[in-house]
Design a protein around this motif. Structure first.
Motif, PDB file in Angstrom:
ATOM      1  N   LEU A 450       0.710  -1.224   0.010  1.00 12.24           N
ATOM      2  CA  LEU A 450       0.003  -0.055  -0.040  1.00 12.24           C
ATOM      3  C   LEU A 450       0.939   1.079  -0.069  1.00 12.24           C
ATOM      4  O   LEU A 450       0.630   2.344  -0.523  1.00 12.24           O
ATOM      5  CB  LEU A 450      -0.909  -0.139   1.127  1.00 12.24           C
ATOM      6  N   ALA A 451       1.897   1.076   0.679  1.00 10.97           N
ATOM      7  CA  ALA A 451       2.872   2.279   0.830  1.00 10.97           C
ATOM      8  C   ALA A 451       3.522   2.704  -0.623  1.00 10.97           C
ATOM      9  O   ALA A 451       3.664   3.705  -0.980  1.00 10.97           O
ATOM     10  CB  ALA A 451       3.798   2.255   1.882  1.00 10.97           C
ATOM     11  N   GLU A 452       3.907   1.401  -1.140  1.00  6.88           N
ATOM     12  CA  GLU A 452       4.629   1.602  -2.529  1.00  6.88           C
ATOM     13  C   GLU A 452       3.455   2.177  -3.378  1.00  6.88           C
ATOM     14  O   GLU A 452       4.202   2.833  -4.428  1.00  6.88           O
ATOM     15  CB  GLU A 452       5.024   0.331  -3.003  1.00  6.88           C
ATOM     16  N   ARG A 453       2.149   2.044  -3.413  1.00 10.62           N
ATOM     17  CA  ARG A 453       1.373   2.336  -4.402  1.00 10.62           C
ATOM     18  C   ARG A 453       1.157   3.792  -4.398  1.00 10.62           C
ATOM     19  O   ARG A 453       0.478   4.526  -5.002  1.00 10.62           O
ATOM     20  CB  ARG A 453       0.087   1.673  -4.315  1.00 10.62           C
ATOM     21  N   ALA A 454       1.144   4.317  -3.117  1.00 11.63           N
ATOM     22  CA  ALA A 454       0.610   5.680  -2.696  1.00 11.63           C
ATOM     23  C   ALA A 454       1.562   6.781  -3.433  1.00 11.63           C
ATOM     24  O   ALA A 454       2.756   6.446  -3.516  1.00 11.63           O
ATOM     25  CB  ALA A 454       0.788   6.171  -1.170  1.00 11.63           C
TER      26      ALA A 454
END
Length: 463
Positions: A450-454
């Motif tokens: 999720l953090a990488e996609r943000a």
């Protein structure tokens, strides 16, 4: 105190009972009674009530003790007050002459009335034209008719239906007079339109607060009151005429945004064959911000988890939204003054909510700035409905292909000069691109993913 009528008979004061659900009747009627007492002495004894003043049995009985001994009872109604049928029944049993009417002819209310037809029409005009001068002459007219006095009485006089209002002007200026004193072309300009009944009754504190706040931020303000063609007793002009008269000069629109303080749909103020959407888009083409006047008191509004009541929503949110208005925030709440010792009435006005007025002004000025900004410099966000928060419900809608609709909007933005870097091939591709980024669906991705996609992050302390 008693006095002699034209036949030399000793007379008592005119006992007048007045019930209204038009809150803006109360203050001018009180002013009229005070004016009469100052000029003629104690020739009238009146009790005035709004519908809310009759909500309890105790208040009802207190009023009825007076009403059942009055010379005449007048009802000016937009919706019946509590216990209306019982009030009428008791007054008729007591033999009290009754007038019941509204702003437009009502066969039902006239059938309730017991005054002669000619008297009925005269009372109707005095009440509907309102203002202290008309109420003054109404009282004198009633004294002449029911007590046999011979006061000089002027006929009902029509009020001014529209015009420019500003608290610094002691008169209603023309557009030219107003622009010469209060308008600088280089500044942002915000129009305000509000109902003539507020101007007529002096219920203007909340209007003044908006004007002052806008001017404090360096903006021009053009505030206009009007009634419109939908008002059956006025000679009001349609909204299209108001726009041309006060917001357009030499073919140029003067305002960058408009704050609307009128309730219900603007179609009530236009000609029947006029499309509100076409009028606002083709003639003005500026943002219309609907400011909410709540029938709650400020205390009730603040303490309510719901906020606006079911009574507030249709005239302030639902119907204006159909007109394309931008719905903002409640900027004024119902306020009761102390009970008038002379008539027993409570004057009801709309009191400004200061921090919400500031919010409205910030919104209106930002929308006004946006109107002057080139499309290529504007930033636009499009938000899909996504509930429940799963990937398969992104853009979920009944009978609508929302992804294709949004794709059409993106294409139109490109045509109109907005900066659009990329247009997906189809609505399906648009959704797929969204799903490759961070979504509300957290079932199938780790916190790391999720953090990488943000596209951006904030620190825990900042959050």
């Amino acid at each position: 105190m008693h006095w002699l009528n034209k036949s030399g008979k000793l007379m008592e004061p005119l006992r007048l009972s007045y019930v209204t659900t038009y809150i803006h009747d109360v203050e001018p009627l009180i002013l009229a009674i005070k004016s009469i007492k100052a000029k003629y002495g104690d020739i009238v004894d009146a009790q005035i009530r709004t519908g809310e003043d009759l909500a309890s049995n105790e208040d009802m009985e207190d009023f009825m003790r007076f009403a059942e001994k009055s010379h005449v009872a007048l009802f000016h109604l937009m919706g019946e007050p509590p216990g209306f049928d019982k009030i009428v029944e008791r007054l008729k049993r007591a033999g009290i002459p009754i007038f019941a009417g509204t702003s437009r002819y009502s066969q039902n209310l006239e059938a309730i009335s017991t005054v002669p037809r000619k008297i009925y029409e005269t009372i109707m005009n005095y009440i509907n034209y309102s203002e202290a001068r008309n109420f003054t002459n109404l009282i004198l007219f009633l004294a002449n008719h029911f007590l046999g006095t011979s006061y000089s009485v002027d006929p009902p006089k029509k009020p001014q239906w529209c015009g420019i209002y500003h608290p610094d002007f002691s008169f209603t200026p023309t557009l030219e007079e107003y622009l010469a004193k209060r308008y600088k072309p280089e500044r942002l300009t915000v129009g305000i339109w509000f109902h003539q009944s507020h101007w007529r009754s002096g219920d203007l504190t909340f209007v003044d607060s908006i004007i002052r706040e806008l001017e404090k931020h360096g903006a021009n303000v053009i505030p206009v009151f009007f009634t419109g063609l939908g008002d059956p007793i006025s000679e009001g002009y349609g909204l299209e005429w108001i726009i041309e008269k006060y917001f357009v000069k030499d073919g140029r629109v003067l305002v960058d945004a408009v704050v609307s303080l009128v309730m219900f749909s603007l179609s009530m103020y236009t000609q029947q064959d006029m499309s509100v959407d076409r009028l606002l888009k083709d003639r003005l083409n500026v943002p219309i911000l609907k400011a909410v006047l709540t029938w709650n008191t400020q205390e009730d509004w603040l303490s309510s988890t719901q906020g606006l009541s079911p009574i507030d929503l249709p005239p302030n949110v639902v119907m204006p939204e159909f007109d394309g208005n931008i719905i903002t925030v409640p900027i004024a709440a119902k306020s009761f003054c102390e009970r008038d010792p002379l008539t027993g009435a409570r004057v009801i006005k709309f009191a400004p909510i200061p921090d919400r007025v500031e919010k409205l002004v910030r919104l209106s000025l930002n929308w006004a700035k946006l109107r002057r900004k080139p499309n290529s410099e504007k930033k636009v966000a499009i938000i899909f409905h996504n509930y429940p928060p799963r990937n398969d419900t992104i853009g979920n809608a009944f009978g609508l292909d929302s992804s294709e609709s949004v794709l059409n909007i993106i294409r139109e933005l490109k045509i109109r000069g907005y900066k659009v870097d990329h247009i997906p091939e189809s609505g399906q591709k648009l959704i797929e691109e969204l799903m490759r980024c961070l979504t509300n669906d957290r079932r199938w991705a780790s916190l790391k993913e999720l953090a990488e996609r943000a596209v951006a992050k904030v620190s825990a302390s900042q959050y």
